[in-house]
Design a protein around this motif. Sequence first.
Motif, PDB file in Angstrom:
ATOM      1  N   LEU A  68     -24.522 -12.015  32.000  1.00  0.00           N
ATOM      2  CA  LEU A  68     -23.690 -13.055  32.172  1.00  0.00           C
ATOM      3  C   LEU A  68     -22.399 -12.675  31.128  1.00  0.00           C
ATOM      4  N   LEU A  69     -22.680 -12.607  29.977  1.00  0.00           N
ATOM      5  CA  LEU A  69     -21.517 -12.356  29.000  1.00  0.00           C
ATOM      6  C   LEU A  69     -20.507 -11.209  29.365  1.00  0.00           C
ATOM      7  N   GLY A  70     -21.519 -10.138  29.813  1.00  0.00           N
ATOM      8  CA  GLY A  70     -20.965  -8.890  30.016  1.00  0.00           C
ATOM      9  C   GLY A  70     -19.931  -9.090  31.429  1.00  0.00           C
ATOM     10  N   LEU A  71     -20.091  -9.902  32.339  1.00  0.00           N
ATOM     11  CA  LEU A  71     -19.410 -10.169  33.490  1.00  0.00           C
ATOM     12  C   LEU A  71     -18.214 -11.057  32.757  1.00  0.00           C
ATOM     13  N   TYR A  72     -18.497 -11.777  31.933  1.00  0.00           N
ATOM     14  CA  TYR A  72     -17.244 -12.746  31.537  1.00  0.00           C
ATOM     15  C   TYR A  72     -16.190 -11.780  30.856  1.00  0.00           C
ATOM     16  N   LEU A  73     -16.684 -10.902  29.858  1.00  0.00           N
ATOM     17  CA  LEU A  73     -15.885  -9.974  29.032  1.00  0.00           C
ATOM     18  C   LEU A  73     -15.029  -9.023  30.259  1.00  0.00           C
TER      19      LEU A  73
END
Length: 231
Positions: free
Chosen positions: A101-106
Amino acid sequence: MVTLESGVYLTALVVGLLGGVHCLSMCGGLVSSLTLGLEARVRRDPLRMLPYQLAYNLGRLTGYAVAGALVGGLGAILLQLDSLQVVQRLLYALAGTVMVLLGLYLAGWWRLLAVVERQGLWLWRRLEPIARRLLPVRRWPQAVIIGFIWAWIPCGLVYSVLLTAVATGGPVEGAVVMLAFGLGTLPNLLGIALLAGAAARVAERVWARQLAGLLVIAFGIYALWQVGFAG
């Protein structure tokens, strides 16, 4: 070989560094307001301002480390409660999911942080009046205390990294995860023009954010693969 812990540490650092646009939108106004009580000659002089900026961020990073130690300690307690390592696999799965999820946000492909940020409003409503009573800032010890409280401002990035810190299964490891995140945010929030400008330029480049996002997603998928492989 990349371990879950090393992947979590690197993820925290990358998210802190390239999530700087979010940090500036969340905390930029706060940073500005903290300087209003200082003398005009101090505000106009970057060298005079530096001790206060360092103090704010020292307190903030200390707050992150305390939060990381608490959730890492919680992870350690959970691991001791289960001898079949089911809890460990669940924590690995949680860390892997949050990394994705953090990767998708970044990368700018999905923004779930607003939902996460709302979960911390109840705590901030209790802490914010304490910080307000310390204003205006006149001395750097005040800045350290305010920085510590600042660490608990509702922030989806902070909460998401905290969730990955749980999976480290130890208070020291959890604290290190949050310190890595905090160090990543320093270039954007410390107030040193050269570093802040360089970090902002990197964070604004789509290819850089997408590359970092893919790296973090890869760590998350690897963590999830470890869960399936262990099963």
